[in-house]
Structures are given as structure tokens and as C-alpha cells.
Design an enzyme around this catalytic site. Structure first.
Site, PDB file in Angstrom:
ATOM      1  N   HIS A   1      -4.872  -1.954  -1.876  1.00  0.00           N
ATOM      2  CA  HIS A   1      -3.981  -3.080  -2.067  1.00  0.00           C
ATOM      3  C   HIS A   1      -4.141  -3.759  -3.432  1.00  0.00           C
ATOM      4  O   HIS A   1      -3.630  -4.826  -3.663  1.00  0.00           O
ATOM      5  CB  HIS A   1      -4.143  -4.112  -0.939  1.00  0.00           C
ATOM      6  CG  HIS A   1      -3.460  -3.718   0.345  1.00  0.00           C
ATOM      7  ND1 HIS A   1      -3.520  -4.467   1.488  1.00  0.00           N
ATOM      8  CD2 HIS A   1      -2.701  -2.643   0.659  1.00  0.00           C
ATOM      9  CE1 HIS A   1      -2.839  -3.867   2.455  1.00  0.00           C
ATOM     10  NE2 HIS A   1      -2.328  -2.761   1.976  1.00  0.00           N
TER      11      HIS A   1
ATOM     12  N   ASN B   1       4.116   6.934   8.473  1.00  0.00           N
ATOM     13  CA  ASN B   1       3.691   7.486   9.768  1.00  0.00           C
ATOM     14  C   ASN B   1       4.761   7.184  10.807  1.00  0.00           C
ATOM     15  O   ASN B   1       5.441   6.166  10.700  1.00  0.00           O
ATOM     16  CB  ASN B   1       2.358   6.852  10.210  1.00  0.00           C
ATOM     17  CG  ASN B   1       2.473   5.344  10.354  1.00  0.00           C
ATOM     18  OD1 ASN B   1       2.338   4.611   9.364  1.00  0.00           O
ATOM     19  ND2 ASN B   1       2.740   4.875  11.551  1.00  0.00           N
TER      20      ASN B   1
ATOM     21  N   SER C   1       0.869  -1.174   0.000  1.00  0.00           N
ATOM     22  CA  SER C   1       0.000   0.000   0.000  1.00  0.00           C
ATOM     23  C   SER C   1       0.910   1.229   0.000  1.00  0.00           C
ATOM     24  O   SER C   1       1.972   1.242   0.597  1.00  0.00           O
ATOM     25  CB  SER C   1      -0.941   0.008   1.206  1.00  0.00           C
ATOM     26  OG  SER C   1      -0.244  -0.312   2.377  1.00  0.00           O
TER      27      SER C   1
ATOM     28  N   HIS D   1      -1.941 -10.570   3.331  1.00  0.00           N
ATOM     29  CA  HIS D   1      -1.278 -10.370   4.625  1.00  0.00           C
ATOM     30  C   HIS D   1      -1.645 -11.493   5.592  1.00  0.00           C
ATOM     31  O   HIS D   1      -2.746 -12.052   5.524  1.00  0.00           O
ATOM     32  CB  HIS D   1      -1.698  -9.033   5.240  1.00  0.00           C
ATOM     33  CG  HIS D   1      -1.207  -7.829   4.481  1.00  0.00           C
ATOM     34  ND1 HIS D   1      -1.836  -7.360   3.361  1.00  0.00           N
ATOM     35  CD2 HIS D   1      -0.132  -7.022   4.687  1.00  0.00           C
ATOM     36  CE1 HIS D   1      -1.174  -6.299   2.895  1.00  0.00           C
ATOM     37  NE2 HIS D   1      -0.133  -6.073   3.685  1.00  0.00           N
TER      38      HIS D   1
ATOM     39  N   HIS E   1      -5.235   4.189   8.245  1.00  0.00           N
ATOM     40  CA  HIS E   1      -4.821   3.647   6.953  1.00  0.00           C
ATOM     41  C   HIS E   1      -4.917   4.685   5.834  1.00  0.00           C
ATOM     42  O   HIS E   1      -4.158   4.639   4.873  1.00  0.00           O
ATOM     43  CB  HIS E   1      -5.665   2.409   6.616  1.00  0.00           C
ATOM     44  CG  HIS E   1      -5.249   1.709   5.356  1.00  0.00           C
ATOM     45  ND1 HIS E   1      -4.006   1.104   5.216  1.00  0.00           N
ATOM     46  CD2 HIS E   1      -5.878   1.526   4.174  1.00  0.00           C
ATOM     47  CE1 HIS E   1      -3.914   0.583   3.994  1.00  0.00           C
ATOM     48  NE2 HIS E   1      -5.035   0.825   3.341  1.00  0.00           N
TER      49      HIS E   1
ATOM     50  N   ALA F   1       4.538  -0.134   2.936  1.00  0.00           N
ATOM     51  CA  ALA F   1       4.407   1.085   3.726  1.00  0.00           C
ATOM     52  C   ALA F   1       4.635   0.682   5.172  1.00  0.00           C
ATOM     53  O   ALA F   1       4.265  -0.421   5.572  1.00  0.00           O
ATOM     54  CB  ALA F   1       3.025   1.695   3.546  1.00  0.00           C
TER      55      ALA F   1
ATOM     56  N   MET G   1       3.502  -4.957   8.656  1.00  0.00           N
ATOM     57  CA  MET G   1       2.762  -6.225   8.761  1.00  0.00           C
ATOM     58  C   MET G   1       2.960  -7.100   7.530  1.00  0.00           C
ATOM     59  O   MET G   1       2.100  -7.933   7.212  1.00  0.00           O
ATOM     60  CB  MET G   1       1.264  -5.934   8.946  1.00  0.00           C
ATOM     61  CG  MET G   1       0.946  -4.945  10.067  1.00  0.00           C
ATOM     62  SD  MET G   1      -0.804  -4.559  10.151  1.00  0.00           S
ATOM     63  CE  MET G   1      -0.795  -3.112  11.220  1.00  0.00           C
ATOM     64  N   SER G   2       4.054  -6.919   6.834  1.00  0.00           N
ATOM     65  CA  SER G   2       4.240  -7.689   5.596  1.00  0.00           C
ATOM     66  C   SER G   2       5.721  -8.024   5.396  1.00  0.00           C
ATOM     67  O   SER G   2       6.518  -7.965   6.329  1.00  0.00           O
ATOM     68  CB  SER G   2       3.715  -6.890   4.401  1.00  0.00           C
ATOM     69  OG  SER G   2       4.538  -5.774   4.146  1.00  0.00           O
TER      70      SER G   2
ATOM     71  N   TYR H   1      -2.509 -11.235   8.600  1.00  0.00           N
ATOM     72  CA  TYR H   1      -3.663 -10.893   9.448  1.00  0.00           C
ATOM     73  C   TYR H   1      -5.001 -11.207   8.796  1.00  0.00           C
ATOM     74  O   TYR H   1      -6.030 -11.195   9.457  1.00  0.00           O
ATOM     75  CB  TYR H   1      -3.612  -9.413   9.881  1.00  0.00           C
ATOM     76  CG  TYR H   1      -3.571  -8.394   8.761  1.00  0.00           C
ATOM     77  CD1 TYR H   1      -4.659  -8.174   7.932  1.00  0.00           C
ATOM     78  CD2 TYR H   1      -2.422  -7.630   8.547  1.00  0.00           C
ATOM     79  CE1 TYR H   1      -4.627  -7.243   6.910  1.00  0.00           C
ATOM     80  CE2 TYR H   1      -2.364  -6.693   7.524  1.00  0.00           C
ATOM     81  CZ  TYR H   1      -3.470  -6.500   6.704  1.00  0.00           C
ATOM     82  OH  TYR H   1      -3.416  -5.587   5.691  1.00  0.00           O
ATOM     83  N   GLU H   2      -5.004 -11.503   7.482  1.00  0.00           N
ATOM     84  CA  GLU H   2      -6.261 -11.869   6.830  1.00  0.00           C
ATOM     85  C   GLU H   2      -6.737 -13.258   7.268  1.00  0.00           C
ATOM     86  O   GLU H   2      -7.894 -13.626   7.025  1.00  0.00           O
ATOM     87  CB  GLU H   2      -6.120 -11.792   5.311  1.00  0.00           C
ATOM     88  CG  GLU H   2      -5.936 -10.361   4.808  1.00  0.00           C
ATOM     89  CD  GLU H   2      -5.600 -10.286   3.329  1.00  0.00           C
ATOM     90  OE1 GLU H   2      -6.341 -10.863   2.516  1.00  0.00           O
ATOM     91  OE2 GLU H   2      -4.573  -9.653   2.982  1.00  0.00           O
TER      92      GLU H   2
END
Ligand code: 8IG
Length: 267
Positions: free
Chosen positions: A65, A230, A33, A88, A242, A118, A206-207, A90-91
Site C-alpha cells: 500500500h 480474485n 493495492s 482504510h 492478499h 483491487a 474495502m475502500s 478497518y485500520e
């Protein structure tokens, strides 16, 4: 998709070969992203395949995404597979789903992989929002690993020293950093951000780490790039969201696109 994950990747690669009419590809890029708008600069689109047309792929769950593989021809005549979106951890689809694109790229003949993401910045003293950072190494705090069994893969140089040097020739202002990955989907607490700074992390996301491990298993040469969108939680006083990630991506697309185009042409 457990024992047969590698077979499924071969089937997806064969489908990509059929859809594109190409026997092999020189490089694959995974656009995180914030990076999707930069894809247009890398080359001329010669084909697009929705993830849903390929064995083992899922449409991504997250806005921004993407959800397809674009086949590009660069100005120097190289062919690139550009993954507009990724799965990801978390999915909840499992680790094989997370690395399926990387295994598919490897099975399709790719030897070089560019992983972008990101990320939250852990060093606001030296990092600016909108800066790309070369990933020099990672800390995998996802609790997961794409490899099962007694395959003891060396991770001394996950992110190729050669490719990092090449990118710094193109843009000498780029800094390097250690990327830490959590499973997500929550962002960190301020206490966790302080912990990660102590541990030696420079970016958090997270990736990327599981894909990089799968790539090293397949002997791909890996380049990793984080776009800092961020400051980590508690470092700026602002809550995280996000939408700001996508906004930073739109604002920096031109710079990231030019950088990636130059990188791909010099691999
Ligand atoms: I963009 O601050 C982005 N992704 N874990 N923490 C984690 N992932 C992120 C962050 C962040 N920013």
C-alpha cells in the site's frame, strides 16, 4: 481530527505546495493495492513526499500500500498527485483519516480525482482476474460516512459519466460495474457474496466509497477503477489471500499504467 479535519487538510495541502514548489495540481490519483506498480507509467517524477512529513497522514498498515505522495509531470505537462497507498476504515483510525488524502488533494487545487482499487469480482461469468472495471456506481455497506451534519450531498452521479465515456474511448473493451464496500478487514462469507450479487453489486472491496463521497462533497469529478484480483469468496472454491492481489497487480502493471497515462493526459 474531527471538527478540524478540513483545516488539517488545508495544512497538508500547503505543505505539498511548499515541498513541490507548485501552486496547484491538475489531478490526483489514489493507487490501491495492485495499482502501485502502474504509477511509474503516468509521468516523470518531480518530487516525493512521505506521508509522515504531512499533517494528518499515517503510514499505511498494509504491505503493497505504499506510503507517500509522488508529484508527477505528464507528457502533456499536467501535474498529478499520486497517492501511493491509502488509509482504510478497518485500520480503526476513523473516517476522517480515510478521506484525508482526498480533502488534501481538493485543498491543493485538484479538480479531478482518480480512485483505483483491487477488488473481488462478483460476476465470474463475465469478469476475468486481471481485468480493470470502470466503477459506475457504488453501494456503501461500511456503515460509515465522512460527512457529519445537515450537508445533504447528491450522489446521483458519484462516478462521472463524462470521465467513464472518455476512458471507454481509450479502451472500448472495459466494462462497468457497481462497487460494493464493506469495512473489512475480513473478506466476505460465501453467503454475503450471494447477497451482494442479489443486491446488484459487481465488485466488492474495502475502500473507495468514503473517498468518493468526500470528493463529491468537495465537488471533484471522480473516476473509479477496480482491478479484479480474485473471484468473491465461494465463487471459485479457493480461499482468498492478499498476496494474490499484489501478484495480479505486478502482472497487470504495464496495462494499467498505459491506461492511466492516457486517461490523465486527456482529462
Ligand atoms: I483485492 O474479495 C480484494 N479486496 N471485501 N472482498 C473484499 N475486499 C477485497 C476482495 C474481496 N478482494
Amino acid at each position: 481530527m474531527s471538527n478540524d479535519a478540513y483545516t488539517l487538510a488545508s495544512e497538508a495541502a500547503a505543505a505539498l505546495h511548499r515541498a513541490s514548489g507548485l501552486d496547484t495540481f491538475d489531478v490526483a490519483l489514489v493507487m490501491g493495492s495492485g495499482w502501485v506498480p502502474a504509477a511509474d507509467a503516468i509521468g516523470e517524477t518531480v518530487g516525493e513526499v512521505p506521508f509522515t512529513d504531512l499533517p494528518g497522514f499515517r503510514a499505511p498498515a498494509v504491505a503493497g500500500h505504499g506510503g507517500k505522495i509522488r508529484v508527477l509531470r505528464t507528457s502533456s505537462g499536467r501535474h498529478a498527485l499520486v497517492f501511493l497507498g491509502r488509509t482504510h476504515l478497518y485500520e480503526g483510525l476513523g473516517v476522517d483519516a480515510v478521506v484525508h488524502g482526498v480533502r488534501t488533494a481538493a485543498a491543493a487545487g485538484v479538480r479531478t480525482l482518480v480512485l483505483t482499487n483491487a477488488a473481488g469480482g462478483l460476476r465470474p461469468e463475465t469478469q476475468n482476474v486481471g481485468d480493470p472495471v470502470l466503477i459506475s456506481d457504488h453501494i456503501n455497506l461500511t456503515g460509515a460516512n465522512p460527512i457529519t451534519g445537515t450537508t445533504f450531498i447528491d450522489l446521483t452521479e458519484v462516478y462521472s459519466r463524462r470521465l467513464r465515456a472518455l476512458v471507454r474511448e481509450i479502451d472500448p473493451t472495459l466494462s462497468e460495474g457497481v462497487y460494493v464496500a464493506f469495512r473489512g478487514p475480513t473478506y466476505e462469507t460465501p453467503a454475503e457474496i450471494r447477497m451482494l450479487r442479489t443486491l446488484g453489486g459487481d465488485m466488492v472491496g474495502m475502500s473507495t466509497v468514503l473517498e468518493a463521497i468526500a470528493a463529491r462533497e468537495a465537488n471533484l469529478e471522480v473516476l473509479g477503477l477496480s482491478l479484479v484480483t480474485n473471484p468473491g469468496a465461494g465463487l471459485s472454491g479457493e480461499p482468498l489471500n492478499h498476496e494474490e492481489v499484489l501478484e495480479v497487480g505486478r502482472a497487470t502493471a504495464a496495462r494499467m499504467g498505459v491506461l492511466l497515462a492516457k486517461v490523465v493526459d486527456r482529462l
